[in-house]
Design a protein around this motif. Structure first.
Motif, PDB file in Angstrom:
ATOM      1  N   ASN A 161     -16.583  63.161  -7.498  1.00  0.00           N
ATOM      2  CA  ASN A 161     -17.727  62.572  -6.800  1.00  0.00           C
ATOM      3  C   ASN A 161     -18.171  63.432  -5.627  1.00  0.00           C
ATOM      4  OD1 ASN A 161     -18.446  59.417  -7.519  1.00  0.00           O
ATOM      5  ND2 ASN A 161     -16.444  60.025  -8.252  1.00  0.00           N
ATOM      6  N   GLN A 162     -17.193  63.949  -4.864  1.00  0.00           N
ATOM      7  CA  GLN A 162     -17.537  64.815  -3.744  1.00  0.00           C
ATOM      8  C   GLN A 162     -18.235  66.077  -4.232  1.00  0.00           C
ATOM      9  OE1 GLN A 162     -17.276  64.326  -0.559  1.00  0.00           O
ATOM     10  NE2 GLN A 162     -16.022  62.492  -0.445  1.00  0.00           N
ATOM     11  N   THR A 163     -17.704  66.653  -5.313  1.00  0.00           N
ATOM     12  CA  THR A 163     -18.258  67.903  -5.829  1.00  0.00           C
ATOM     13  C   THR A 163     -19.705  67.711  -6.265  1.00  0.00           C
ATOM     14  OG1 THR A 163     -16.075  68.593  -6.596  1.00  0.00           O
ATOM     15  CG2 THR A 163     -17.967  69.722  -7.545  1.00  0.00           C
ATOM     16  N   VAL A 164     -19.939  66.658  -7.039  1.00  0.00           N
ATOM     17  CA  VAL A 164     -21.296  66.411  -7.536  1.00  0.00           C
ATOM     18  C   VAL A 164     -22.242  66.101  -6.385  1.00  0.00           C
ATOM     19  CG1 VAL A 164     -22.679  64.801  -8.876  1.00  0.00           C
ATOM     20  CG2 VAL A 164     -20.583  65.728  -9.839  1.00  0.00           C
ATOM     21  N   ALA A 165     -21.755  65.336  -5.394  1.00  0.00           N
ATOM     22  CA  ALA A 165     -22.609  64.984  -4.256  1.00  0.00           C
ATOM     23  C   ALA A 165     -23.058  66.222  -3.497  1.00  0.00           C
ATOM     24  CB  ALA A 165     -21.881  64.029  -3.324  1.00  0.00           C
ATOM     25  N   VAL A 166     -22.172  67.212  -3.360  1.00  0.00           N
ATOM     26  CA  VAL A 166     -22.533  68.375  -2.553  1.00  0.00           C
ATOM     27  C   VAL A 166     -23.243  69.457  -3.352  1.00  0.00           C
ATOM     28  CG1 VAL A 166     -20.760  67.973  -0.812  1.00  0.00           C
ATOM     29  CG2 VAL A 166     -20.201  69.351  -2.802  1.00  0.00           C
ATOM     30  N   ILE A 167     -23.024  69.516  -4.678  1.00  0.00           N
ATOM     31  CA  ILE A 167     -23.769  70.521  -5.455  1.00  0.00           C
ATOM     32  C   ILE A 167     -25.102  69.961  -5.954  1.00  0.00           C
ATOM     33  CG2 ILE A 167     -21.642  71.632  -6.218  1.00  0.00           C
ATOM     34  CD1 ILE A 167     -22.156  70.467  -9.008  1.00  0.00           C
ATOM     35  N   GLY A 168     -25.288  68.645  -5.804  1.00  0.00           N
ATOM     36  CA  GLY A 168     -26.511  68.017  -6.293  1.00  0.00           C
ATOM     37  C   GLY A 168     -27.791  68.637  -5.748  1.00  0.00           C
ATOM     38  N   LEU A 317     -29.620  76.997   0.062  1.00  0.00           N
ATOM     39  CA  LEU A 317     -29.075  77.038   1.419  1.00  0.00           C
ATOM     40  C   LEU A 317     -28.026  75.954   1.656  1.00  0.00           C
ATOM     41  CD1 LEU A 317     -31.752  77.822   4.171  1.00  0.00           C
ATOM     42  CD2 LEU A 317     -29.493  78.826   3.870  1.00  0.00           C
ATOM     43  N   LEU A 318     -28.055  74.920   0.829  1.00  0.00           N
ATOM     44  CA  LEU A 318     -27.047  73.872   0.931  1.00  0.00           C
ATOM     45  C   LEU A 318     -25.806  74.174   0.096  1.00  0.00           C
ATOM     46  CD1 LEU A 318     -29.273  70.674   0.870  1.00  0.00           C
ATOM     47  CD2 LEU A 318     -28.080  71.645   2.822  1.00  0.00           C
ATOM     48  N   LEU A 319     -25.802  75.323  -0.578  1.00  0.00           N
ATOM     49  CA  LEU A 319     -24.634  75.683  -1.390  1.00  0.00           C
ATOM     50  C   LEU A 319     -23.351  75.780  -0.561  1.00  0.00           C
ATOM     51  CD1 LEU A 319     -23.832  76.268  -4.290  1.00  0.00           C
ATOM     52  CD2 LEU A 319     -24.305  78.692  -3.876  1.00  0.00           C
ATOM     53  N   PRO A 320     -23.374  76.332   0.679  1.00  0.00           N
ATOM     54  CA  PRO A 320     -22.142  76.327   1.492  1.00  0.00           C
ATOM     55  C   PRO A 320     -21.589  74.928   1.731  1.00  0.00           C
ATOM     56  CG  PRO A 320     -23.728  77.851   2.419  1.00  0.00           C
ATOM     57  CD  PRO A 320     -24.446  77.096   1.337  1.00  0.00           C
ATOM     58  N   LEU A 321     -22.483  73.940   1.824  1.00  0.00           N
ATOM     59  CA  LEU A 321     -22.027  72.548   1.931  1.00  0.00           C
ATOM     60  C   LEU A 321     -21.189  72.181   0.719  1.00  0.00           C
ATOM     61  CD1 LEU A 321     -22.691  69.745   3.558  1.00  0.00           C
ATOM     62  CD2 LEU A 321     -24.261  69.370   1.675  1.00  0.00           C
ATOM     63  N   SER A 322     -21.639  72.594  -0.456  1.00  0.00           N
ATOM     64  CA  SER A 322     -20.917  72.316  -1.688  1.00  0.00           C
ATOM     65  C   SER A 322     -19.556  72.985  -1.693  1.00  0.00           C
ATOM     66  CB  SER A 322     -21.723  72.806  -2.896  1.00  0.00           C
ATOM     67  OG  SER A 322     -23.056  72.396  -2.831  1.00  0.00           O
ATOM     68  N   VAL A 323     -19.535  74.270  -1.322  1.00  0.00           N
ATOM     69  CA  VAL A 323     -18.300  75.044  -1.401  1.00  0.00           C
ATOM     70  C   VAL A 323     -17.253  74.506  -0.431  1.00  0.00           C
ATOM     71  CG1 VAL A 323     -17.283  77.327  -1.051  1.00  0.00           C
ATOM     72  CG2 VAL A 323     -19.496  77.103  -2.201  1.00  0.00           C
ATOM     73  N   SER A 324     -17.646  74.241   0.821  1.00  0.00           N
ATOM     74  CA  SER A 324     -16.667  73.772   1.799  1.00  0.00           C
ATOM     75  C   SER A 324     -16.169  72.372   1.463  1.00  0.00           C
ATOM     76  CB  SER A 324     -17.254  73.795   3.212  1.00  0.00           C
ATOM     77  OG  SER A 324     -18.329  72.877   3.338  1.00  0.00           O
ATOM     78  N   GLY A 325     -17.080  71.485   1.007  1.00  0.00           N
ATOM     79  CA  GLY A 325     -16.646  70.138   0.634  1.00  0.00           C
ATOM     80  C   GLY A 325     -15.682  70.154  -0.528  1.00  0.00           C
ATOM     81  N   LEU A 326     -15.971  70.984  -1.539  1.00  0.00           N
ATOM     82  CA  LEU A 326     -15.087  71.074  -2.700  1.00  0.00           C
ATOM     83  C   LEU A 326     -13.733  71.661  -2.317  1.00  0.00           C
ATOM     84  CD1 LEU A 326     -14.547  70.934  -5.723  1.00  0.00           C
ATOM     85  CD2 LEU A 326     -15.711  73.135  -5.971  1.00  0.00           C
ATOM     86  N   SER A 329     -11.639  69.131  -0.370  1.00  0.00           N
ATOM     87  CA  SER A 329     -11.156  68.058  -1.242  1.00  0.00           C
ATOM     88  C   SER A 329      -9.957  68.517  -2.057  1.00  0.00           C
ATOM     89  CB  SER A 329     -12.283  67.597  -2.175  1.00  0.00           C
ATOM     90  OG  SER A 329     -13.314  66.971  -1.466  1.00  0.00           O
ATOM     91  N   TRP A 330     -10.045  69.696  -2.647  1.00  0.00           N
ATOM     92  CA  TRP A 330      -8.940  70.191  -3.463  1.00  0.00           C
ATOM     93  C   TRP A 330      -7.702  70.466  -2.624  1.00  0.00           C
ATOM     94  CZ3 TRP A 330      -8.099  69.621  -8.307  1.00  0.00           C
ATOM     95  CH2 TRP A 330      -9.152  69.556  -9.213  1.00  0.00           C
ATOM     96  N   LEU A 331      -7.888  71.032  -1.431  1.00  0.00           N
ATOM     97  CA  LEU A 331      -6.736  71.409  -0.607  1.00  0.00           C
ATOM     98  C   LEU A 331      -6.021  70.198  -0.023  1.00  0.00           C
ATOM     99  CD1 LEU A 331      -8.229  74.484   1.293  1.00  0.00           C
ATOM    100  CD2 LEU A 331      -6.443  74.516  -0.476  1.00  0.00           C
ATOM    101  N   GLY A 376     -19.920  70.046   5.292  1.00  0.00           N
ATOM    102  CA  GLY A 376     -19.205  69.861   4.038  1.00  0.00           C
ATOM    103  C   GLY A 376     -17.769  69.434   4.240  1.00  0.00           C
ATOM    104  N   ILE A 377     -17.168  69.845   5.370  1.00  0.00           N
ATOM    105  CA  ILE A 377     -15.758  69.517   5.627  1.00  0.00           C
ATOM    106  C   ILE A 377     -15.534  68.011   5.724  1.00  0.00           C
ATOM    107  CG2 ILE A 377     -13.896  69.751   7.319  1.00  0.00           C
ATOM    108  CD1 ILE A 377     -14.921  72.624   7.787  1.00  0.00           C
ATOM    109  N   PRO A 378     -16.311  67.258   6.535  1.00  0.00           N
ATOM    110  CA  PRO A 378     -16.102  65.796   6.541  1.00  0.00           C
ATOM    111  C   PRO A 378     -16.414  65.139   5.200  1.00  0.00           C
ATOM    112  CG  PRO A 378     -18.005  66.402   7.889  1.00  0.00           C
ATOM    113  CD  PRO A 378     -17.278  67.654   7.566  1.00  0.00           C
ATOM    114  N   GLN A 379     -17.343  65.721   4.421  1.00  0.00           N
ATOM    115  CA  GLN A 379     -17.594  65.151   3.098  1.00  0.00           C
ATOM    116  C   GLN A 379     -16.372  65.289   2.209  1.00  0.00           C
ATOM    117  OE1 GLN A 379     -21.166  65.915   0.963  1.00  0.00           O
ATOM    118  NE2 GLN A 379     -22.477  65.832   2.755  1.00  0.00           N
ATOM    119  N   GLY A 380     -15.604  66.345   2.403  1.00  0.00           N
ATOM    120  CA  GLY A 380     -14.403  66.532   1.613  1.00  0.00           C
ATOM    121  C   GLY A 380     -13.210  65.732   2.095  1.00  0.00           C
TER     122      GLY A 380
END
Length: 462
Positions: A161-168, A317-326, A329-331, A376-380
């Protein structure tokens, strides 16, 4: 041995026996169904400006594309969750994911903004089923296998869910660049079909519950009336709409009286009053997602209008949001330190708000990308921590409705963010409006820090 196997042997052979652990065949339909809401929630962020241009509508009107989905989902999640508790997950999952396909087609063909808002309402109702069904299945599998805390499964749901929300937004921007804004509705057609096929093949059949009287229709109706009155006022809080406030109070009072007197209430207020840790989790969910969605929708609109970027460029430009959130979440997904995650998440929200106050029409691209990393960090962290807290705090027999209510508070945060965007961007996403939005978000982050620091129950769940 006979060639005809008993049902029990067939279940064991397919991996559903107690010794086999969690039935992994359930994971794919659970994950795929649960991402239907975040993908529709996030892709629309980059579509608001193109849709407004297509229909000649200002941000205060296109905001209803966000509000319509979240209002329907805020009502639908606990309603469907209660029905899942009463009737089992399979039929509700199939009905909901099927409705998503219908709503997607409706959006593709919508001739006006009003019809498009109706399609978003249908999407909200359709996406209300999969998450409470998934949490119900997770709890039932935990009981069957004796694995009381299936952390890997909960992490898979949260990370998906986090991944899809941030890459959306990035995906939505690319789709709009290739095929126009209607493409963000088209994606629901193959997703709905995949959910229907996987759900029909893999989800367990359950007998029809005899407890039909346990579905509290008056309570659901009063709950819906309360939310409708609240959001209708927040979206346009002018004197001519003040009549909505007494309606809100009447619906709220009627809802409280009904739920306290009902033998099988829609929302068990007595249970919530006696479960303060669960109430605190719902409040943290509300605060976390108010800031998260205010950034997602407000910053994205500002990139397109205040900074003059295309939808595709804003999405990239929102791609870094996706990468950091993902990555976060994984870590941290299986780490049990819930309090630490929430404190760090709130801290990074404050840093992101400070960064927003420094932005202007000529801000460098690296600064805008850095803001995405920070937010992205708090989203993760926050959503995963609150989901794991709920799993430990909610009664097993009410897991479906408790999970639905957690999503309701998430969507209430999104509704609050939508109302804030409409208030701060009445005629367009200006830099001054963005700065006011940042101050609004910072207030919520401070409250999240305080609520988390004061909640002693989190130390018992770490």
């Amino acid at each position: 041995m006979s060639a005809v196997r008993s049902p029990q042997l067939r279940r064991a052979a397919s991996g559903r026996g107690a010794a086999a652990g969690f039935d992994r065949r359930l994971i794919l339909p659970m994950v795929l169904g649960s991402i239907l809401n975040p993908i529709n929630s996030s892709m629309i962020a980059v579509a608001l400006v193109p849709i407004g241009a297509a229909f000649g509508a200002p941000p205060s009107r296109t905001a209803w594309l966000v509000t319509g989905l979240y209002l329907a989902t805020a009502i639908g999640q606990p309603v469907v969750g209660r029905l899942v508790d009463a009737h089992g997950p399979r039929r509700l999952y199939l009905l909901g994911t099927g409705l998503v396909g219908v709503a997607g087609l409706f959006g593709v063909l919508a001739p006006s903004l009003g019809w498009l808002i109706a399609a978003r309402v249908l999407l909200g109702l359709g996406t209300s089923a999969a998450y409470p069904a998934s949490m119900y299945l997770t709890r039932s599998e935990a009981r069957r296998t004796g694995q009381e805390s299936p952390g890997a499964v909960l992490t898979a749901l949260a990370v998906a869910n986090q991944t899809v929300a941030v890459i959306g937004p990035t995906l939505g921007g690319l789709l709009i660049g290739v095929a126009g804004w209607r493409a963000v509705f088209t994606v629901n057609l193959p997703l709905s079909l995949a959910c229907l096929v996987l759900g029909a093949l893999r989800l367990p059949r359950t007998g029809r519950s005899a407890a039909v009287a346990g579905v509290d229709l008056p309570g659901m109706g009063l709950f819906a009336a309360m939310l409708l009155a609240l959001m209708a006022f927040l979206m346009d809080p002018v004197p001519r709409h003040w009549y909505l406030l007494p309606l809100l109070l009447l619906a709220g009072a009627g809802f409280a009286v009904r739920e306290l007197r009902c033998a099988e209430p829609f929302v068990d207020l007595r249970l919530l009053a006696g479960n303060r840790p669960l109430l605190a989790t719902y409040l943290r969910q509300l605060l976390s997602y108010t800031a998260s969605y205010a950034f997602l929708y407000g910053f994205t609109q500002w990139l397109e209008q205040g900074r003059g970027l295309s939808a595709a460029t804003a999405g990239l430009l929102l791609l870094p949001l996706s990468v950091s959130g993902l990555a976060v979440s994984w870590l941290t997904g299986r780490h049990p330190a819930l309090r630490g995650k929430l404190l760090v998440g709130a801290g990074f929200q404050l840093l992101g708000c400070a960064g927003l106050l420094l932005t202007h029409g000529g801000s460098a691209g690296w600064l805008l990308a850095a803001l995405g990393v920070l937010m992205g960090i708090p989203q993760g962290l926050n959503g995963l921590a609150n989901q794991n807290a709920l799993y430990r705090q909610a009664p097993a027999e009410r897991m479906g409705s408790a999970a639905g209510l957690l999503r309701t508070f998430m969507y209430l945060g999104a509704l609050g963010a939508s109302a804030a965007d409409a208030a701060f961007f009445p005629h367009g996403a200006t830099t001054g409006g963005l700065h006011l939005l940042a101050l609004f978000m910072a207030g919520g982050a401070v409250l999240l820090l305080v609520v988390t620091a004061l909640d002693r129950s989190l130390s018992t769940t770490d």
